[in-house]
Motif scaffolding. Sequence first.
Motif, PDB file in Angstrom:
ATOM      1  N   LYS A 288     -29.889 -16.439 -16.384  1.00  0.00           N
ATOM      2  CA  LYS A 288     -30.201 -15.301 -15.529  1.00  0.00           C
ATOM      3  C   LYS A 288     -31.127 -15.696 -14.389  1.00  0.00           C
ATOM      4  N   SER A 289     -32.027 -16.662 -14.666  1.00  0.00           N
ATOM      5  CA  SER A 289     -32.918 -17.104 -13.591  1.00  0.00           C
ATOM      6  C   SER A 289     -32.155 -17.818 -12.485  1.00  0.00           C
ATOM      7  N   MET A 290     -30.970 -18.376 -12.823  1.00  0.00           N
ATOM      8  CA  MET A 290     -30.147 -19.045 -11.809  1.00  0.00           C
ATOM      9  C   MET A 290     -29.379 -18.046 -10.944  1.00  0.00           C
ATOM     10  N   PHE A 291     -29.112 -16.829 -11.504  1.00  0.00           N
ATOM     11  CA  PHE A 291     -28.421 -15.811 -10.719  1.00  0.00           C
ATOM     12  C   PHE A 291     -29.335 -15.354  -9.579  1.00  0.00           C
ATOM     13  N   THR A 292     -28.744 -15.035  -8.444  1.00  0.00           N
ATOM     14  CA  THR A 292     -29.527 -14.555  -7.304  1.00  0.00           C
ATOM     15  C   THR A 292     -30.158 -13.216  -7.651  1.00  0.00           C
ATOM     16  N   SER A 293     -31.434 -13.035  -7.343  1.00  0.00           N
ATOM     17  CA  SER A 293     -32.146 -11.818  -7.718  1.00  0.00           C
ATOM     18  C   SER A 293     -31.671 -10.627  -6.895  1.00  0.00           C
ATOM     19  N   GLY A 294     -31.844  -9.428  -7.489  1.00  0.00           N
ATOM     20  CA  GLY A 294     -31.478  -8.208  -6.785  1.00  0.00           C
ATOM     21  C   GLY A 294     -32.331  -7.976  -5.548  1.00  0.00           C
ATOM     22  N   ASP A 295     -33.620  -8.395  -5.602  1.00  0.00           N
ATOM     23  CA  ASP A 295     -34.479  -8.211  -4.429  1.00  0.00           C
ATOM     24  C   ASP A 295     -33.973  -9.036  -3.249  1.00  0.00           C
ATOM     25  N   TYR A 296     -33.551 -10.283  -3.530  1.00  0.00           N
ATOM     26  CA  TYR A 296     -33.041 -11.147  -2.458  1.00  0.00           C
ATOM     27  C   TYR A 296     -31.785 -10.528  -1.841  1.00  0.00           C
ATOM     28  N   ILE A 297     -30.856 -10.092  -2.717  1.00  0.00           N
ATOM     29  CA  ILE A 297     -29.609  -9.492  -2.215  1.00  0.00           C
ATOM     30  C   ILE A 297     -29.911  -8.219  -1.440  1.00  0.00           C
ATOM     31  N   GLY A 298     -30.848  -7.399  -1.986  1.00  0.00           N
ATOM     32  CA  GLY A 298     -31.187  -6.152  -1.310  1.00  0.00           C
ATOM     33  C   GLY A 298     -31.784  -6.387   0.065  1.00  0.00           C
ATOM     34  N   ASN A 299     -32.650  -7.409   0.182  1.00  0.00           N
ATOM     35  CA  ASN A 299     -33.259  -7.707   1.486  1.00  0.00           C
ATOM     36  C   ASN A 299     -32.206  -8.138   2.503  1.00  0.00           C
ATOM     37  N   ALA A 300     -31.230  -8.954   2.032  1.00  0.00           N
ATOM     38  CA  ALA A 300     -30.195  -9.432   2.953  1.00  0.00           C
ATOM     39  C   ALA A 300     -29.257  -8.299   3.366  1.00  0.00           C
ATOM     40  N   LEU A 301     -28.775  -7.541   2.370  1.00  0.00           N
ATOM     41  CA  LEU A 301     -27.833  -6.454   2.682  1.00  0.00           C
ATOM     42  C   LEU A 301     -28.519  -5.297   3.388  1.00  0.00           C
ATOM     43  N   GLY A 302     -29.847  -5.200   3.233  1.00  0.00           N
ATOM     44  CA  GLY A 302     -30.567  -4.125   3.915  1.00  0.00           C
ATOM     45  C   GLY A 302     -30.452  -4.214   5.422  1.00  0.00           C
ATOM     46  N   LYS A 303     -30.144  -5.396   5.939  1.00  0.00           N
ATOM     47  CA  LYS A 303     -29.992  -5.546   7.386  1.00  0.00           C
ATOM     48  C   LYS A 303     -28.785  -4.792   7.911  1.00  0.00           C
ATOM     49  N   LEU A 304     -27.853  -4.493   7.007  1.00  0.00           N
ATOM     50  CA  LEU A 304     -26.697  -3.691   7.428  1.00  0.00           C
ATOM     51  C   LEU A 304     -27.075  -2.228   7.575  1.00  0.00           C
ATOM     52  N   ARG A 305     -28.222  -1.814   6.989  1.00  0.00           N
ATOM     53  CA  ARG A 305     -28.656  -0.427   7.051  1.00  0.00           C
ATOM     54  C   ARG A 305     -29.750  -0.184   8.070  1.00  0.00           C
ATOM     55  N   GLU A 306     -30.750  -1.023   8.005  1.00  0.00           N
ATOM     56  CA  GLU A 306     -31.942  -0.746   8.785  1.00  0.00           C
ATOM     57  C   GLU A 306     -31.719  -0.893  10.281  1.00  0.00           C
ATOM     58  N   ASP A 307     -30.842  -1.817  10.706  1.00  0.00           N
ATOM     59  CA  ASP A 307     -30.624  -2.058  12.142  1.00  0.00           C
ATOM     60  C   ASP A 307     -29.316  -1.475  12.639  1.00  0.00           C
ATOM     61  N   TRP A 308     -28.750  -0.537  11.867  1.00  0.00           N
ATOM     62  CA  TRP A 308     -27.438   0.014  12.246  1.00  0.00           C
ATOM     63  C   TRP A 308     -27.526   0.742  13.573  1.00  0.00           C
TER      64      TRP A 308
ATOM     65  N   LEU B 174     -27.878   4.936   6.064  1.00  0.00           N
ATOM     66  CA  LEU B 174     -26.488   5.211   5.713  1.00  0.00           C
ATOM     67  C   LEU B 174     -26.239   6.707   5.817  1.00  0.00           C
ATOM     68  N   PRO B 175     -24.974   7.131   5.738  1.00  0.00           N
ATOM     69  CA  PRO B 175     -24.704   8.567   5.661  1.00  0.00           C
ATOM     70  C   PRO B 175     -25.483   9.195   4.527  1.00  0.00           C
ATOM     71  N   ALA B 176     -25.842  10.477   4.693  1.00  0.00           N
ATOM     72  CA  ALA B 176     -26.728  11.139   3.741  1.00  0.00           C
ATOM     73  C   ALA B 176     -26.191  11.045   2.330  1.00  0.00           C
ATOM     74  N   GLY B 177     -27.065  10.661   1.416  1.00  0.00           N
ATOM     75  CA  GLY B 177     -26.729  10.661  -0.001  1.00  0.00           C
ATOM     76  C   GLY B 177     -25.955   9.475  -0.483  1.00  0.00           C
ATOM     77  N   GLN B 178     -25.683   8.457   0.381  1.00  0.00           N
ATOM     78  CA  GLN B 178     -24.849   7.339  -0.051  1.00  0.00           C
ATOM     79  C   GLN B 178     -25.659   6.161  -0.539  1.00  0.00           C
ATOM     80  N   ALA B 179     -26.926   6.039  -0.168  1.00  0.00           N
ATOM     81  CA  ALA B 179     -27.755   4.942  -0.665  1.00  0.00           C
ATOM     82  C   ALA B 179     -28.281   5.268  -2.044  1.00  0.00           C
ATOM     83  N   GLY B 180     -28.744   4.225  -2.755  1.00  0.00           N
ATOM     84  CA  GLY B 180     -29.323   4.437  -4.064  1.00  0.00           C
ATOM     85  C   GLY B 180     -30.717   5.030  -3.942  1.00  0.00           C
ATOM     86  N   LYS B 181     -31.304   5.395  -5.093  1.00  0.00           N
ATOM     87  CA  LYS B 181     -32.631   6.000  -5.094  1.00  0.00           C
ATOM     88  C   LYS B 181     -33.679   5.034  -4.563  1.00  0.00           C
ATOM     89  N   ASN B 182     -33.457   3.734  -4.782  1.00  0.00           N
ATOM     90  CA  ASN B 182     -34.419   2.751  -4.292  1.00  0.00           C
ATOM     91  C   ASN B 182     -34.074   2.245  -2.904  1.00  0.00           C
TER      92      ASN B 182
END
Length: 715
Positions: free
Chosen positions: A430-450, A459-467
Amino acid sequence: MMFIKYYRVLPFLLLPFLVIGSDADTLEKKLAYARNDTARVKILVKLVWTYYNNDFNKALDYGRKALELSAKIGSKNLTASANNALGAAYYEKGEFPKALQYYLRSLRFREEIYDTLGMAAGYSNVGSVYYSQREISTALEYYRKSLFLKQQINDTKGIAYSLSAIGVIYFENKNLDSAESCWLQSMTLCERLGEQPCISQNYSNLALLYKEKKDFKKALDFTRKSLVMDSLNNDTYGVMTSYLNLADVLRLMGRLSEAMFCQRKVLDIAHERKDFEYIKFAYIGLSASFESSGKADSALKYHKLYADYRDSLYSGQSQRQINELQTQYQTEKKEKENELLRKEKELQQSEINRQRYFIVFIALFLMLVAVLAFFIYRGYLNKKKANITLERKNVTISLQKDEIEKQKKLVEEKNRDITDSMEYASKIQKSMFTSGDYIGNALGKLREDWKDGKMEGCLPAGQAGKNGNNFFIFHRPKDIVSGDFYWAAEKNGYFIMVVGDCTGHGVPGAMMSMLGINILDEIVVEQGITGPDEILNMMRVKIIHAVNPQKLREIKDGMDATVVTIDLVIMNETGRQGESETGRFPTGMGNDNGTGIRIATANHRFFVAGAEGLKEFVGDSMPVGVLQAGEETPFRCHSLSPEKGDMLYLLTDGYADQFGGPKQKKFKTQNLVKLFSEISGIPIDEQKAALQKTFEEWKGGGEQTDDVTVIGIRI
């Protein structure tokens, strides 16, 4: 006959602005001078509650006006309140289909605005209708929904009343242990809150339960507690109900004079209040007590008084019942006399027969004693011999048992060591798998700079997760370690994500997954290769070199995989990420860097969901490993240009291959396609929860078939 105390949790929870007992004239004056339509609707709803249980026609008229006005101003909250009030009016009138119709309408509006408190009360109201119609299982379903929501919002008082209602359902179904558990939990919560009516209600219901279990001591104790609390609360109906229940328990315990005292107490209170219903209950209770004491005349007297208080439509039937009771009494009395005479004759005849056969009996008895003594002695000898044999066998068994115990402990120690090693290996993997924080930071660029003509930043209202994440990962190994893996990296303005399914599962699959992750680090991070088809081609070369350098056909080690490359620059610079003239999902085969997303797959498929529905893409039908001679062709690349809000699903075959359901068959891709179509529009967190729930329900108590990995990304 005992009485269940059951307080309906009706719509008052939905009306924080309602003052029970509001003066109708005052409300009507306020209605005439109301400043706006919203205020008028609220007053109209209050008027429905003022008249709902005493003047149905007025309640109905005000309710319809409230519905019309709330629809005009477009307030779902007020429309829900108006429908709910009308439902209560129809419920009180006994028109349950109409009540259910309005309750369900109210509940639908509450669900649309996600009014959790209103939904909880609405579920309870619908359950009350089904309970009144004796549809017990449906009522239980809605009560459980109400309880679940109340638990989510920590509505302790509501939880207490819901548990009490569910306990009534269990009691109706003769599930006494579950009923007892619910009522005890409810009582604990009510005592903590100081909710006296609820405490009294649970005391009374628990008394009924213990009476059903024949534990009259507990039944008596709880009934007395209920009576004391009703008296302190000046709850006259509660007091009368508790006295009736107390009398019933005392009657069953044989304490008839005390039972009659309680019933006469009810009779006095009911006469004073002119409550004919409780007068009737007191009379039938006294009739039962006198019947138990053997005083048939008094029993008939009070039964007749009971019958006189019933509805005149049934008076003829009551008189017939009294006559039948009297006839039955006389008939039973005559039958008992005849039975005594018959038994007396039988005893006389039996005495004659006994004397006649006494001598024969004695002779036969002596013969039997002699035969019995012979068999007893022979049995003694056989038993003695058997005991010796048994003792020897016990010694042997004891020795064997000791040896088995030693072997068992040895096996357990080995298993424990193996399990500990596997769990440690799982942590490493599991430590070898890429962490969720790393993936979230990278994919967050598709949201924050849209950008869509201007900066929107979400994102459109209600489509993102609670975090705030725009992705989810559902990863469930079959064993402690997994043959499925996922890996991600950001390199040179690209985000690369890989989902792999290695040969086998458990330890062999985990070893292959570790090899795959190391190879990906080398190809992408060190060498800077970002094209998905190039990554798969290079992985195949390196895996074959690592596990099968001689390319032996009998060695099939390898993996199936999906590689996604997202061009973060392109995706953040266009309003519709590279939309082309070819349509909604322009796809190409090759390394076209002009589109936002490129995907290459080995024995995998992936899905894209958008406004035009769900589309399935099937990649190359070959693994990342050794193939037959001449089959090692290069992997192809799919180029996609999705729109904002589209969902991209990457997965292994474990979910679709899971056996389960009523016929223990595979879940299959077609059901997975349907599931993706249904959940693609809901928030990310809820999508993952839906996938988990569906998987668990399909699998049931069966064994997991394979490692499962599903990744969803909201563009």
